[in-house]
Structure formats: C-alpha cells, structure tokens
Scaffold this active site. Structure first.
Site, PDB file in Angstrom:
ATOM      1  N   TYR A 156       0.834  -1.210   0.000  1.00 23.30           N
ATOM      2  CA  TYR A 156       0.000   0.000   0.000  1.00 23.30           C
ATOM      3  C   TYR A 156       0.876   1.271   0.000  1.00 23.30           C
ATOM      4  O   TYR A 156       0.631   2.206  -0.775  1.00 23.30           O
ATOM      5  CB  TYR A 156      -0.906  -0.050   1.229  1.00 23.30           C
ATOM      6  CG  TYR A 156      -1.877   1.089   1.378  1.00 23.30           C
ATOM      7  CD1 TYR A 156      -3.053   1.134   0.615  1.00 23.30           C
ATOM      8  CD2 TYR A 156      -1.651   2.116   2.289  1.00 23.30           C
ATOM      9  CE1 TYR A 156      -3.962   2.171   0.767  1.00 23.30           C
ATOM     10  CE2 TYR A 156      -2.553   3.158   2.445  1.00 23.30           C
ATOM     11  CZ  TYR A 156      -3.708   3.179   1.685  1.00 23.30           C
ATOM     12  OH  TYR A 156      -4.600   4.214   1.837  1.00 23.30           O
ATOM     13  N   LYS A 160       1.065   4.163  -2.870  1.00 23.55           N
ATOM     14  CA  LYS A 160       0.724   5.562  -2.569  1.00 23.55           C
ATOM     15  C   LYS A 160       1.910   6.502  -2.828  1.00 23.55           C
ATOM     16  O   LYS A 160       1.723   7.667  -3.190  1.00 23.55           O
ATOM     17  CB  LYS A 160       0.221   5.680  -1.123  1.00 23.55           C
ATOM     18  CG  LYS A 160      -1.105   4.965  -0.881  1.00 23.55           C
ATOM     19  CD  LYS A 160      -2.196   5.565  -1.744  1.00 23.55           C
ATOM     20  CE  LYS A 160      -3.546   4.928  -1.553  1.00 23.55           C
ATOM     21  NZ  LYS A 160      -4.595   5.523  -2.404  1.00 23.55           N
TER      22      LYS A 160
HETATM   23  P1  NAP Z   1     -13.188   2.483   1.329  1.00 21.62           P
HETATM   24  O1  NAP Z   1     -14.162   2.992   2.323  1.00 21.62           O
HETATM   25  O2  NAP Z   1     -12.637   1.090   1.497  1.00 21.62           O
HETATM   26  O3  NAP Z   1     -13.813   2.632  -0.144  1.00 21.62           O
HETATM   27  C1  NAP Z   1     -13.088   2.183  -1.248  1.00 21.62           C
HETATM   28  C2  NAP Z   1     -13.797   2.606  -2.524  1.00 21.62           C
HETATM   29  O4  NAP Z   1     -12.986   2.213  -3.633  1.00 21.62           O
HETATM   30  C3  NAP Z   1     -15.132   1.914  -2.715  1.00 21.62           C
HETATM   31  O5  NAP Z   1     -15.986   2.828  -3.344  1.00 21.62           O
HETATM   32  C4  NAP Z   1     -14.791   0.753  -3.641  1.00 21.62           C
HETATM   33  O6  NAP Z   1     -15.903   0.321  -4.444  1.00 21.62           O
HETATM   34  C5  NAP Z   1     -13.755   1.407  -4.514  1.00 21.62           C
HETATM   35  N1  NAP Z   1     -12.844   0.488  -5.208  1.00 21.62           N
HETATM   36  C6  NAP Z   1     -12.030  -0.449  -4.682  1.00 21.62           C
HETATM   37  N2  NAP Z   1     -11.336  -1.067  -5.647  1.00 21.62           N
HETATM   38  C7  NAP Z   1     -11.726  -0.495  -6.823  1.00 21.62           C
HETATM   39  C8  NAP Z   1     -11.388  -0.721  -8.175  1.00 21.62           C
HETATM   40  N3  NAP Z   1     -10.494  -1.639  -8.544  1.00 21.62           N
HETATM   41  N4  NAP Z   1     -11.996   0.029  -9.139  1.00 21.62           N
HETATM   42  C9  NAP Z   1     -12.906   0.976  -8.798  1.00 21.62           C
HETATM   43  N5  NAP Z   1     -13.267   1.235  -7.521  1.00 21.62           N
HETATM   44  C10 NAP Z   1     -12.692   0.497  -6.550  1.00 21.62           C
HETATM   45  O7  NAP Z   1     -11.893   3.437   1.252  1.00 21.62           O
HETATM   46  P2  NAP Z   1     -11.669   4.933   1.790  1.00 21.62           P
HETATM   47  O8  NAP Z   1     -11.182   4.864   3.196  1.00 21.62           O
HETATM   48  O9  NAP Z   1     -12.837   5.784   1.454  1.00 21.62           O
HETATM   49  O10 NAP Z   1     -10.396   5.339   0.916  1.00 21.62           O
HETATM   50  C11 NAP Z   1     -10.511   6.060  -0.299  1.00 21.62           C
HETATM   51  C12 NAP Z   1      -9.104   6.408  -0.778  1.00 21.62           C
HETATM   52  O11 NAP Z   1      -8.439   7.178   0.220  1.00 21.62           O
HETATM   53  C13 NAP Z   1      -8.228   5.191  -1.045  1.00 21.62           C
HETATM   54  O12 NAP Z   1      -7.396   5.417  -2.150  1.00 21.62           O
HETATM   55  C14 NAP Z   1      -7.399   5.098   0.207  1.00 21.62           C
HETATM   56  O13 NAP Z   1      -6.186   4.443  -0.018  1.00 21.62           O
HETATM   57  C15 NAP Z   1      -7.207   6.564   0.541  1.00 21.62           C
HETATM   58  N6  NAP Z   1      -6.876   6.814   1.942  1.00 21.62           N
HETATM   59  C16 NAP Z   1      -7.726   6.484   2.937  1.00 21.62           C
HETATM   60  C17 NAP Z   1      -7.365   6.754   4.239  1.00 21.62           C
HETATM   61  C18 NAP Z   1      -8.255   6.411   5.399  1.00 21.62           C
HETATM   62  O14 NAP Z   1      -7.815   6.602   6.541  1.00 21.62           O
HETATM   63  N7  NAP Z   1      -9.473   5.948   5.192  1.00 21.62           N
HETATM   64  C19 NAP Z   1      -6.135   7.357   4.534  1.00 21.62           C
HETATM   65  C20 NAP Z   1      -5.300   7.694   3.472  1.00 21.62           C
HETATM   66  C21 NAP Z   1      -5.675   7.427   2.181  1.00 21.62           C
HETATM   67  P3  NAP Z   1     -16.983  -0.801  -3.919  1.00 21.62           P
HETATM   68  O15 NAP Z   1     -17.823  -0.112  -2.883  1.00 21.62           O
HETATM   69  O16 NAP Z   1     -17.746  -1.143  -5.145  1.00 21.62           O
HETATM   70  O17 NAP Z   1     -16.170  -1.920  -3.345  1.00 21.62           O
END
Ligand code: NAP
Length: 248
Positions: A156, A160
């Site tokens: 990951y 990133k």
């Molecule tokens: P999340 O709640 O797990 O949601 C992930 C989203 O990505 C869902 O809409 C999922 O769709 C979609 N997805 C996964 N694989 C995909 C693919 N191959 N093609 C298209 N869509 C896909 O994640 P989140 O926490 O909102 O994170 C969103 C972004 O922010 C990510 O890139 C993550 O790495 C980044 N981020 C998050 C955090 C954190 O603390 N949460 C911190 C830093 C960065 P489905 O619903 O259809 O599965």
C-alpha cells in the site's frame, strides 16, 4: 462565482467513504458526477441519490480502474452523458496488509494494480480528453503512508508513493495545456477501510494525531473541491497533507 458549476467530474471509488464524500461535495458545488465503483451497486446508487439531492446530475458506472477496457468504457459513458471530462479524482484504493515477510507477491501486485495502475490508466485516458479541451483538473488520493511508510503496508505504501511520482509527472507533461495535477495525502480518516482495524492499532494511530481526532471523509472532500476549482489554477504537482498534523 462558483467555478465548478456545470463541470463534469469522474470520481473513482465513489460508492463509499472518502469517494462518496468527494462526489457529494462536487455535486453540491454544481458538478455533474460520474460515480465509479468496483461492485457495490447499492452503495453506488446511494451516492448517486445523495448527489441528486445536492442538486446535481449523477450516474453510477461499475468499472475496475485496473482494467484498461473497463476504464475506456467508463470514460466513454462519461462523455456520452455529459460531453466533457473536466475533473478526475483518482480515489479508488484497496489494502492487503501484512508484514513484509508474510506478504504474498500476489497481494503486493494486486494493491499496486488497483491503486497505482488504476490511477495511471484513468489519467492516461481522461487526460487525452482534457488535452483536447486544453483544460482539466486531476486530483489523486495518496496517503500519509506514501510519504512516511508504515509497518505492515509495504504494498500500500509503495502504491501511494507511486501516486505521488505519477502526479508530479502528469503535472509536468500537462501544465502547458491548462491541466493541473495534485495529490492529497490523507492521514487517518474514519471510513470502512479503517473501521476494521484492531482497537489497539486505532488507539496507537490516535496518539500520533496532533489534532487529537480522526479525520472525516468531508475533510478530504473540501480539499479536493478547492484543488478542482479555478482558485487553484496555478497550483500543480503538489502534495497537500490533510491529516490533523500527523505529517508535520
Ligand atoms: P473504502 O471505504 O474502502 O472505499 C473504497 C472505494 O474504492 C469503494 O468505493 C470501492 O468500491 C472502490 N474500489 C475499490 N477497488 C476499486 C477498483 N479496482 N476500481 C474501482 N473502484 C474500486 O476506502 P476509503 O477509506 O474511502 O479510501 C478512499 C481512498 O483514500 C483510497 O485510495 C485510500 O487508499 C485513501 N486513503 C484512505 C485513508 C483512510 O484513513 N481511510 C487514509 C489515506 C488514504 P466498492 O464499494 O464497489 O467496493
């Protein structure tokens, strides 16, 4: 004046979490929104409903961002429905955490593919349209671990960090055509991705956040809306931490 009114935005991974908040924020600012998702159709339809309630037009499109054919179909649907692609938010992401010695090569490849190859493909094909328009905004969602690393997240963190290199290169290649590309590096945000972590890990994370609380998806969405707006027209190739001071 609201510079986002009437613009078309594709938000990848917009069925849940941060992506949903970004979609709704851009909708509230007047964008047409293409809600990309991987398989969770009910959640994607809920995001579309929330965008419509915010006063915008929105459609849901199922497309795995690491699949080149699916990406092309997604871009075509966006164009057929709205005629242009003004804003691309590469937000889709997954985790497959494990310590390096226990991490399989398959789990490494899968995370790189969905998180980094996906952003590359979306940038390549949406960028093609933006280049013709001679205008566009690309906002890529990285992570604080892309800057600092994190034990248990070799795949990951690498994906990133790669997003940052991809974005800086995009910025250099596209700047002369009126297209900006920037990164947002969130800290710990309260979503499905983080809710499943053990309480001990969450407590340890919290102790490292100077603001003393986890971020909300809306905190990221507000930063995206700024970088997508005309006000940010001279900002490109930058990494903006939205992390409650974690990266300070
Ligand atoms: P999340 O709640 O797990 O949601 C992930 C989203 O990505 C869902 O809409 C999922 O769709 C979609 N997805 C996964 N694989 C995909 C693919 N191959 N093609 C298209 N869509 C896909 O994640 P989140 O926490 O909102 O994170 C969103 C972004 O922010 C990510 O890139 C993550 O790495 C980044 N981020 C998050 C955090 C954190 O603390 N949460 C911190 C830093 C960065 P489905 O619903 O259809 O599965």
């Amino acid at each position: 004046m609201n510079s986002l009114k009437g613009k078309t935005a594709i938000v990848t991974g917009a069925s849940r979490g941060i992506g949903r908040a970004i979609a709704v924020e851009l909708a509230a600012k007047g964008c047409n929104v293409v809600v990309d998702y991987a398989g969770n159709v009910n959640a994607a339809e809920e995001t579309v409903k929330l965008c419509q309630e915010a006063g915008a037009s929105a459609i849901a499109v199922c497309a795995d961002v690491s699949d080149e054919k699916a990406v092309n179909e997604l871009i075509s649907k966006a164009q057929e429905n709205y005629g242009s692609i003004d804003i691309l938010v590469n937000n889709a992401g997954i985790t497959r955490d494990n310590l390096m010695l226990r991490m399989s090569a398959e789990d490494f490849d899968e995370v790189i593919s969905k998180n980094l190859r996906g952003a590359f493909l979306m940038t390549k094909y949406a960028g093609k349209i933006m280049l013709k328009q001679r205008a566009g905004r690309i906002v890529n969602i990285s992570s604080i671990v892309g800057l600092h690393g994190n034990a248990g997240q070799a795949n990951y963190s690498a994906s990133k960090a790669g997003i940052i290199g991809l974005t800086k290169t995009t910025a250099l290649e596209y700047a002369s055509r009126g297209i900006t590309a920037n990164v947002i590096a969130p800290g710990f945000i309260d979503t499905d991705m983080t809710s499943s972590l053990p309480e001990k890990v969450k407590e340890s994370m919290l102790s490292r956040i100077p603001a003393g609380k986890f971020g909300q998806a809306e905190d990221i969405a507000k930063a995206v809306a700024f970088l997508a707006s005309d006000d940010a027209r001279y900002i490109t190739g930058q990494v903006l931490g939205v992390d409650g001071g974690m990266g300070a």
